[in-house]
Scaffold this active site. Structure first.
Site, PDB file in Angstrom:
ATOM      1  CE  LYS A  93      -3.876  -2.365   2.201  1.00 62.18           C
ATOM      2  NZ  LYS A  93      -3.241  -3.631   2.644  1.00 62.18           N
TER       3      LYS A  93
HETATM    4  P1  5BU Z   1      -8.348 -11.793   5.918  1.00 62.98           P
HETATM    5  O1  5BU Z   1      -7.718 -12.616   6.987  1.00 62.98           O
HETATM    6  O2  5BU Z   1      -8.977 -12.627   4.806  1.00 62.98           O
HETATM    7  O3  5BU Z   1      -9.286 -10.767   6.477  1.00 62.98           O
HETATM    8  O4  5BU Z   1      -7.103 -11.013   5.263  1.00 62.98           O
HETATM    9  C1  5BU Z   1      -7.283  -9.990   4.334  1.00 62.98           C
HETATM   10  C2  5BU Z   1      -5.965  -9.526   3.758  1.00 62.98           C
HETATM   11  O5  5BU Z   1      -6.236  -8.595   2.706  1.00 62.98           O
HETATM   12  C3  5BU Z   1      -5.041  -8.817   4.719  1.00 62.98           C
HETATM   13  O6  5BU Z   1      -3.713  -9.187   4.383  1.00 62.98           O
HETATM   14  C4  5BU Z   1      -5.248  -7.340   4.469  1.00 62.98           C
HETATM   15  O7  5BU Z   1      -4.056  -6.571   4.594  1.00 62.98           O
HETATM   16  C5  5BU Z   1      -5.674  -7.327   2.995  1.00 62.98           C
HETATM   17  N1  5BU Z   1      -6.622  -6.260   2.646  1.00 62.98           N
HETATM   18  C6  5BU Z   1      -7.896  -6.168   3.184  1.00 62.98           C
HETATM   19  O8  5BU Z   1      -8.289  -6.986   4.008  1.00 62.98           O
HETATM   20  N2  5BU Z   1      -8.729  -5.168   2.764  1.00 62.98           N
HETATM   21  C7  5BU Z   1      -8.361  -4.235   1.877  1.00 62.98           C
HETATM   22  O9  5BU Z   1      -9.169  -3.373   1.513  1.00 62.98           O
HETATM   23  C8  5BU Z   1      -7.049  -4.340   1.339  1.00 62.98           C
HETATM   24  C9  5BU Z   1      -6.209  -5.354   1.730  1.00 62.98           C
HETATM   25 BR1  5BU Z   1      -6.486  -3.130   0.098  1.00 62.98          BR
END
Ligand code: 5BU
Length: 264
Positions: A93
């Site tokens: 990011k």
């Molecule tokens: P989760 O465990 O499925 O919630 O992980 C989501 C990943 O996606 C995590 O590594 C965040 O940094 C990433 N992410 C997110 O959740 N939402 C966003 O809008 C963005 C990245 Br951009």
């Protein structure tokens, strides 16, 4: 099945080499899953690739959250990911001015030398994409930028008019691989897809087979719904890496996403 046949218009309209590479990997693996490998030890990360490598098409990292990170261990981890036919995506990011973003591609983590994709905000203006692309070319490599057009977390400030400007500027830039869309809200995603057209990919975090609210403001939508609404890749973290049986879960996400693509 041939990638051109499966991806249809998205293949025809998307001639960026890295985008085509992703679409081909997804076909080989029959999976539109990018694993968010949010584990904080090198052993935990390596174990994940061994368990779920065959069921995923890309690996998303946060290189700065690993407690026992060393350059050597990371090199071996990236080699393992490449051997498993995975694109490597650092979700850094980036948000600074172009020249600083270029330098941040180097530094201790040297992201430019191992990443195929990185995320960036367009808040500082379009030169950030040139800065990141210059970073890769400094290392004699190629990569693609995913611009944050939407986010999955509640209360985020990426309002519809901001999204529209990111899409307008990003669509016109050859260094942009695609956009991050909100996987937790299919209706928002469908609007994003309409604005983007077929010429760029949309990848979506905020996806889980258990739909609803996650930790600390995260929100989750269904993988099939996300793909039908226009997502080209579902980014799944805890749904896989915190599961009792990560391989089984990864396979379930792969099947749901692939079936949805075929139906789309
Ligand atoms: P989760 O465990 O499925 O919630 O992980 C989501 C990943 O996606 C995590 O590594 C965040 O940094 C990433 N992410 C997110 O959740 N939402 C966003 O809008 C963005 C990245 Br951009």
């Amino acid at each position: 099945m041939q990638a051109a046949e499966v991806w249809g218009q998205r293949w025809t309209a998307n001639d960026l080499p890295m985008a085509r590479t992703y679409m081909e990997v997804a076909c080989r693996k029959q999976s539109l899953v990018c694993l968010a490998a949010d584990r904080s030890t090198m052993a935990g990360l390596n174990e994940l690739i061994e368990q779920v490598g065959p069921h995923i098409a890309a690996l998303k990292t946060h290189v700065d959250l690993v407690d026992d990170w060393t350059a050597e261990a990371w090199r071996a981890f990236c080699a393992k990911a490449q051997a498993a036919d995975l694109l490597i995506f650092e979700d850094r990011k980036f948000a600074d001015i172009g020249g600083i973003s270029r330098k941040q591609m180097a530094g201790v983590y040297d992201i430019r030398s191992w990443s195929d994709l990185v995320t960036a905000h367009l808040i500082s203006g379009p030169d950030i994409v040139d800065g990141l692309q210059a970073g890769w070319s400094d290392a004699g490599r190629e990569g693609g930028v995913l611009l944050l057009a939407q986010m999955s977390s509640r209360g985020n400030l990426l309002a519809p008019d901001y999204t529209a400007q990111v899409v307008a500027k990003g669509k016109a830039h050859a260094g942009v691989f695609g956009f991050i869309g909100n996987g937790s809200r299919p209706e928002e995603l469908a609007l994003l897809r309409a604005a983007v057209g077929d010429g760029k990919l949309i990848w979506t975090p905020g996806v889980n087979l258990a739909v609803g609210d996650g930790e600390m403001g995260q929100r989750y939508g269904d993988p099939r719904e996300a793909v039908l609404a226009g997502s080209d890749c579902i980014i799944v973290g805890s749904g896989i890496h915190k599961a009792a049986k990560p391989a089984e879960q990864a396979q379930a996400y792969a099947e749901a996403s692939w079936q949805a693509l075929c139906d789309r």
